[in-house]
Design an enzyme around this catalytic site. Structure first.
Site, PDB file in Angstrom:
ATOM      1  N   ASN A  13     -10.736   1.831  -1.285  1.00  0.00           N
ATOM      2  CA  ASN A  13     -10.362   1.402  -2.634  1.00  0.00           C
ATOM      3  C   ASN A  13     -10.342  -0.118  -2.650  1.00  0.00           C
ATOM      4  O   ASN A  13      -9.414  -0.742  -2.141  1.00  0.00           O
ATOM      5  CB  ASN A  13      -8.982   1.961  -3.007  1.00  0.00           C
ATOM      6  CG  ASN A  13      -8.501   1.463  -4.359  1.00  0.00           C
ATOM      7  OD1 ASN A  13      -9.266   0.932  -5.151  1.00  0.00           O
ATOM      8  ND2 ASN A  13      -7.218   1.644  -4.633  1.00  0.00           N
ATOM      9  N   LYS A  15      -9.983  -2.048  -5.094  1.00  0.00           N
ATOM     10  CA  LYS A  15      -9.101  -2.604  -6.128  1.00  0.00           C
ATOM     11  C   LYS A  15      -9.851  -3.699  -6.911  1.00  0.00           C
ATOM     12  O   LYS A  15     -11.040  -3.555  -7.155  1.00  0.00           O
ATOM     13  CB  LYS A  15      -7.792  -3.078  -5.507  1.00  0.00           C
ATOM     14  CG  LYS A  15      -7.111  -1.957  -4.707  1.00  0.00           C
ATOM     15  CD  LYS A  15      -5.723  -2.300  -4.252  1.00  0.00           C
ATOM     16  CE  LYS A  15      -5.136  -1.124  -3.473  1.00  0.00           C
ATOM     17  NZ  LYS A  15      -3.738  -1.357  -3.076  1.00  0.00           N
ATOM     18  N   HIS A  99      -3.449   6.347  -9.303  1.00  0.00           N
ATOM     19  CA  HIS A  99      -2.996   5.436  -8.245  1.00  0.00           C
ATOM     20  C   HIS A  99      -1.652   4.825  -8.643  1.00  0.00           C
ATOM     21  O   HIS A  99      -1.380   4.590  -9.824  1.00  0.00           O
ATOM     22  CB  HIS A  99      -4.037   4.339  -8.013  1.00  0.00           C
ATOM     23  CG  HIS A  99      -3.786   3.533  -6.784  1.00  0.00           C
ATOM     24  ND1 HIS A  99      -2.888   2.491  -6.749  1.00  0.00           N
ATOM     25  CD2 HIS A  99      -4.308   3.617  -5.524  1.00  0.00           C
ATOM     26  CE1 HIS A  99      -2.871   1.962  -5.537  1.00  0.00           C
ATOM     27  NE2 HIS A  99      -3.726   2.626  -4.772  1.00  0.00           N
ATOM     28  N   GLU A 101      -0.545   1.932  -8.556  1.00  0.00           N
ATOM     29  CA  GLU A 101      -0.638   0.691  -9.325  1.00  0.00           C
ATOM     30  C   GLU A 101      -0.942   0.976 -10.782  1.00  0.00           C
ATOM     31  O   GLU A 101      -0.490   0.228 -11.666  1.00  0.00           O
ATOM     32  CB  GLU A 101      -1.702  -0.214  -8.693  1.00  0.00           C
ATOM     33  CG  GLU A 101      -1.259  -0.749  -7.341  1.00  0.00           C
ATOM     34  CD  GLU A 101      -2.379  -1.269  -6.470  1.00  0.00           C
ATOM     35  OE1 GLU A 101      -2.087  -1.708  -5.352  1.00  0.00           O
ATOM     36  OE2 GLU A 101      -3.555  -1.232  -6.900  1.00  0.00           O
ATOM     37  N   GLU A 171       0.131   8.811  -1.050  1.00  0.00           N
ATOM     38  CA  GLU A 171       0.291   7.367  -0.857  1.00  0.00           C
ATOM     39  C   GLU A 171       1.739   6.979  -1.135  1.00  0.00           C
ATOM     40  O   GLU A 171       2.116   6.740  -2.285  1.00  0.00           O
ATOM     41  CB  GLU A 171      -0.672   6.590  -1.765  1.00  0.00           C
ATOM     42  CG  GLU A 171      -0.749   7.062  -3.210  1.00  0.00           C
ATOM     43  CD  GLU A 171      -1.206   5.971  -4.159  1.00  0.00           C
ATOM     44  OE1 GLU A 171      -1.850   5.025  -3.709  1.00  0.00           O
ATOM     45  OE2 GLU A 171      -0.881   6.063  -5.348  1.00  0.00           O
ATOM     46  N   GLY A 177       0.052  -1.805   0.577  1.00  0.00           N
ATOM     47  CA  GLY A 177      -0.086  -3.253   0.539  1.00  0.00           C
ATOM     48  C   GLY A 177       1.076  -4.006   1.146  1.00  0.00           C
ATOM     49  O   GLY A 177       1.161  -5.228   1.014  1.00  0.00           O
ATOM     50  N   SER A 217      -1.490   2.133   3.710  1.00  0.00           N
ATOM     51  CA  SER A 217      -1.769   1.133   4.743  1.00  0.00           C
ATOM     52  C   SER A 217      -2.378   1.738   6.005  1.00  0.00           C
ATOM     53  O   SER A 217      -2.049   1.340   7.129  1.00  0.00           O
ATOM     54  CB  SER A 217      -0.498   0.338   5.095  1.00  0.00           C
ATOM     55  OG  SER A 217      -0.073  -0.423   3.987  1.00  0.00           O
ATOM     56  N   GLY A 238      -7.012   0.800   1.461  1.00  0.00           N
ATOM     57  CA  GLY A 238      -6.954  -0.377   0.602  1.00  0.00           C
ATOM     58  C   GLY A 238      -7.523  -1.602   1.288  1.00  0.00           C
ATOM     59  O   GLY A 238      -8.728  -1.764   1.449  1.00  0.00           O
ATOM     60  N   GLY A 239      -6.648  -2.501   1.726  1.00  0.00           N
ATOM     61  CA  GLY A 239      -7.074  -3.779   2.272  1.00  0.00           C
ATOM     62  C   GLY A 239      -8.059  -3.680   3.422  1.00  0.00           C
ATOM     63  O   GLY A 239      -8.981  -4.491   3.533  1.00  0.00           O
TER      64      GLY A 239
END
Length: 257
Positions: A13, A15, A99, A101, A171, A177, A217, A238-239
């Site tokens: 993802n 983002k 999600h 967010e 999640e 994050g 994460s 994610g990251g």
């Protein structure tokens, strides 16, 4: 993971990161890092404006592309929204729904998530449906209650034959994050509970075919331990998905027999 009954899916993802012009270099580097024979499916979910470029760039590497959100409406006067049919026409095969967010920053409710799940399935997209608890909910020991409700509400109206096309991503909000990660045992417990909910509604045969991801994460360092849990069938990354070498290491962890 249990490949006998279900697919392992690693989904990145991105983002609101990267530019369409940056995707080709990412795809070329990533392709050199992963094996030709893959046990898992790989997906990259980009902002909608980047989907056509991602489809072109990842075509040779057999990486599918997904959207990060979609409208519950098929068309109409909904400025700024993207319909499922538009994602499909752009080349997307997957879409992230609900999600944390989106829930936090855009006020998405469980009812809205359910409407989008139904719209995604109606558009022949594979929805990656996100559920998970806040730190407060976990500390109150209400995680399983909340996640059970979220799963049931998100799947309301989903027919048994459609359920096989749904991916559920657990999640924990407190681990997104932040660098914090649920332990493998904590993540495995919740993913097992999610499968139990699906089993109660749809029966054992469908439940064992559903892919359940962990999405808090996951990275190159912890992926193998998390994926060793029997009910964790992949990751929503994610990251770590923004770096080809990191994403490749997670894919390699998912390719362990």
């Amino acid at each position: 993971m249990n490949r006998k009954y279900r697919k392992t899916v690693i989904a990145g993802n991105w983002k609101m990161n990267k530019l369409p012009s940056e995707i080709r270099n990412f795809a070329e580097e990533f392709r050199t890092l992963i094996p030709r024979a893959k046990w898992c499916d790989i997906v990259v979910c980009t902002p909608a404006v980047m989907i056509p470029a991602a489809v072109r760039a990842f075509k040779e590497g057999k990486v599918a592309v997904g959207g990060q959100d979609m409208s519950a409406h098929p068309s109409g006067a909904y400025t700024g929204e993207v319909a499922g049919a538009q994602l499909v026409d752009a080349g997307a095969k997957y879409v992230i729904i609900g999600h944390s967010e989106r829930r936090q920053y855009h006020g998405e409710t469980d009812e809205m998530v359910n409407a989008k799940v139904l719209a995604a399935l109606g558009s022949k997209l594979i929805p990656i449906v996100c559920v998970g608890e806040s730190l407060e909910t976990r500390e109150l020991e209400l995680t399983l209650d909340l996640v059970t409700y979220q799963v049931k509400r998100a799947l309301s109206g989903v027919a048994p034959e459609q359920m096989r096309k749904v991916i559920i991503a657990y999640e924990p909000i407190w681990a997104i994050g932040t660098g914090k990660t649920a332990t493998a045992e904590q993540a495995g417990e919740v993913c097992t509970a999610i499968r139990a909910v699906v089993r109660a509604v749809y029966g054992a045969r469908i439940a064992r075919s559903v892919t359940i991801q962990y999405g808090g994460s996951m990275n190159a360092a912890n992926a193998e331990e998390l994926l060793a849990q029997p009910d964790i069938d992949g990751g929503l990354i994610g990251g770590a998905s923004l770096k080809p070498e990191e994403l490749a290491k997670i894919v390699l962890a998912a390719n362990q027999e």
